[in-house]
Motif scaffolding. Sequence first.
Motif, PDB file in Angstrom:
ATOM      1  N   LEU A   1     -12.085   9.924  38.434  1.00 28.41           N
ATOM      2  CA  LEU A   1     -11.311   9.789  37.194  1.00 28.41           C
ATOM      3  C   LEU A   1     -10.768   8.370  37.079  1.00 28.41           C
ATOM      4  N   GLN A   2     -10.357   7.834  38.219  1.00 30.02           N
ATOM      5  CA  GLN A   2      -9.843   6.466  38.215  1.00 30.02           C
ATOM      6  C   GLN A   2     -10.925   5.482  37.764  1.00 30.02           C
TER       7      GLN A   2
ATOM      8  N   ILE B   1      -1.888  14.342  34.174  1.00 26.81           N
ATOM      9  CA  ILE B   1      -3.100  14.578  33.390  1.00 26.81           C
ATOM     10  C   ILE B   1      -4.274  14.971  34.299  1.00 26.81           C
ATOM     11  N   TYR B   2      -4.262  14.456  35.537  1.00 29.22           N
ATOM     12  CA  TYR B   2      -5.375  14.773  36.454  1.00 29.22           C
ATOM     13  C   TYR B   2      -5.503  16.281  36.690  1.00 29.22           C
ATOM     14  N   ARG B   3      -4.358  16.927  36.915  1.00 24.66           N
ATOM     15  CA  ARG B   3      -4.342  18.390  37.135  1.00 24.66           C
ATOM     16  C   ARG B   3      -4.984  19.099  35.931  1.00 24.66           C
ATOM     17  N   GLU B   4      -4.539  18.634  34.733  1.00 27.50           N
ATOM     18  CA  GLU B   4      -5.049  19.238  33.492  1.00 27.50           C
ATOM     19  C   GLU B   4      -6.570  19.064  33.389  1.00 27.50           C
ATOM     20  N   ILE B   5      -7.038  17.856  33.742  1.00 29.34           N
ATOM     21  CA  ILE B   5      -8.480  17.583  33.647  1.00 29.34           C
ATOM     22  C   ILE B   5      -9.256  18.455  34.645  1.00 29.34           C
ATOM     23  N   PHE B   6      -8.729  18.520  35.870  1.00 30.81           N
ATOM     24  CA  PHE B   6      -9.442  19.336  36.870  1.00 30.81           C
ATOM     25  C   PHE B   6      -9.488  20.811  36.440  1.00 30.81           C
ATOM     26  N   ASP B   7      -8.385  21.292  35.864  1.00 31.86           N
ATOM     27  CA  ASP B   7      -8.389  22.683  35.391  1.00 31.86           C
ATOM     28  C   ASP B   7      -9.429  22.872  34.287  1.00 31.86           C
ATOM     29  N   ALA B   8      -9.465  21.903  33.348  1.00 33.01           N
ATOM     30  CA  ALA B   8     -10.420  22.009  32.245  1.00 33.01           C
ATOM     31  C   ALA B   8     -11.855  21.945  32.774  1.00 33.01           C
ATOM     32  N   LEU B   9     -12.065  21.042  33.761  1.00 35.69           N
ATOM     33  CA  LEU B   9     -13.407  20.929  34.353  1.00 35.69           C
ATOM     34  C   LEU B   9     -13.827  22.229  35.025  1.00 35.69           C
ATOM     35  N   LEU B  10     -12.862  22.839  35.706  1.00 34.43           N
ATOM     36  CA  LEU B  10     -13.174  24.090  36.401  1.00 34.43           C
ATOM     37  C   LEU B  10     -13.560  25.161  35.371  1.00 34.43           C
ATOM     38  N   ASP B  11     -12.809  25.211  34.284  1.00 33.08           N
ATOM     39  CA  ASP B  11     -13.121  26.209  33.245  1.00 33.08           C
ATOM     40  C   ASP B  11     -14.526  26.026  32.674  1.00 33.08           C
TER      41      ASP B  11
ATOM     42  N   GLU C   1     -20.184  16.542  34.105  1.00 34.53           N
ATOM     43  CA  GLU C   1     -18.720  16.507  34.229  1.00 34.53           C
ATOM     44  C   GLU C   1     -18.162  15.182  33.729  1.00 34.53           C
ATOM     45  N   LEU C   2     -18.831  14.088  34.122  1.00 35.09           N
ATOM     46  CA  LEU C   2     -18.368  12.762  33.673  1.00 35.09           C
ATOM     47  C   LEU C   2     -18.399  12.691  32.143  1.00 35.09           C
ATOM     48  N   GLN C   3     -19.486  13.216  31.595  1.00 37.65           N
ATOM     49  CA  GLN C   3     -19.655  13.219  30.139  1.00 37.65           C
ATOM     50  C   GLN C   3     -18.538  14.020  29.473  1.00 37.65           C
ATOM     51  N   PHE C   4     -18.256  15.182  30.058  1.00 34.25           N
ATOM     52  CA  PHE C   4     -17.222  16.048  29.506  1.00 34.25           C
ATOM     53  C   PHE C   4     -15.870  15.338  29.492  1.00 34.25           C
ATOM     54  N   VAL C   5     -15.540  14.684  30.588  1.00 40.62           N
ATOM     55  CA  VAL C   5     -14.236  14.014  30.671  1.00 40.62           C
ATOM     56  C   VAL C   5     -14.194  12.853  29.678  1.00 40.62           C
ATOM     57  N   THR C   6     -15.265  12.080  29.622  1.00 33.08           N
ATOM     58  CA  THR C   6     -15.284  10.933  28.705  1.00 33.08           C
ATOM     59  C   THR C   6     -15.099  11.406  27.267  1.00 33.08           C
TER      60      THR C   6
END
Length: 442
Positions: free
Chosen positions: A391-392, A401-411, A424-429
């Motif tokens: 993420l960095q 925000i990291y916690r939120e992103i990891f939760d969203a990624l897990l979902d 996953e990278l695409q999703f976060v971007t």
Amino acid sequence: TLKKRTVAHLLRNQLRDSLQKTLSTIGAVGDALGRSVFVVGGFVRDLLLRQENFDVDIVVEGDGIAFAEEYARRYDCRVRAHKKFATAVLIFADGFKVDVASARTEYYLEPGALPTVENASIKLDLYRRDFTINTLAIALNGPHFGELLDYFGGQNDLRGKAIRVLHNLSFVEDPTRMFRAIRFEQRLGFQMGRHTVHLLKSAVRMGFLDKISGPRVFNELVLIFRESDPLPAMRRLDELGLLAFIHPTLSVRHLSDGTFAAAKQAVDWYELLYTGERCQRWKVFFLCLLSDLDHGEVQQIVQRLAMPPQCEEFFGSERDAATRILNQIEWRSMQSYRWRDSDIHALLKDLPVEALLYGMAITEHEEARRTISHFITHLRHVKCLLRGHDLQSLGLAPGPIYREIFDALLDVRLDGQVVTREDELQFVTNRYVEKIEEKPSR
Ligand code: ATP
């Protein structure tokens, strides 16, 4: 009485070589010190029943600790001594342990209290034991190796499949023996003798169970729940009034045979699938026993048994959460609700595995059971692939925000919307574009 030859034959055939050797070296050290030594109790009982038992209990007529220390000097092992109890444990290089005790006699100044102890002969040592089938001993000294000591009719009761106390005050002196009697009955397929049942019932009637401390009762219940099929023992505890004494509402009458059988099936299934992750099966059965009780009643039981804090939490808040969640799952499965895997995960992720298995056992909805087993087998261990440093390098500043992103990624992973690291990278971007401060350094 079994001939010395017969016992020697059993020792040779039933035990692996290393254990046979250990027993004869123990005898040899006894000879050297001029002390009589015996293997006693459950080990001998199970040897005669042709059942495996690795709990070797040795009794020395004399100082058990000095004996153990001498043994360790001659053979390669360590000693852990418990001065207070005049006992020691021999610990061998491969981790195998042998308990050594000094022959002793016990008397009780008060029912239910711990006994006063004095050194004694082997016969008196055997007399303080709970049931005749546990009073057998085998001599280990060279000239006597393999001689069976049976002072109290133990072999007869093994043959007759009977659990019998040694004297009329046995249950009064130590009421935990009532639980032990029932555990042995069910485990071995034996029955208490008529007089023993009579003594047990009188001791219950006279309220001697109240003399045992909470932790000792709790310990006995856990031991019963650790047996492979605890339901028959629970029924017997109920029938003889031992459950009601723990709490007036405690009973197995509300449970069908099916519930415990389903609990056993769920636990066996889990232990077969996840050999490395054993669960505490006794907790699953205990939850079944408590299934009809409300929060307040369970709290009273937790207090009565003086459960340690971690169990208190398990049978308190974690049980309540499990009940609530199970209701939701059942309700939704009745509505034919279409679950996403991420929903199931969110609902079940914080429950201990014992509570999940309990849910599988207790529910009458096949769909609900499937949902829980699907969580255990497919969802429980799912993790997203990205880590903080990923993420960095996307240009996201570390923070909540990291916690939120990891939760969203897990979902999205749980729901099959991302598969690879690139996904996953695409999703976060895409999703967090406005949070990205700098150009990705990737
Ligand atoms: P298990 O297979 O469950 O370990 P065990 O018979 O080896 O059964 P332990 O609890 O290890 O039982 O106890 C070892 C021995 O100590 C028993 O065989 C019994 O003779 C004696 N013993 C244990 N608890 C009591 C008790 N409450 N009162 C009298 N004797 C007891």
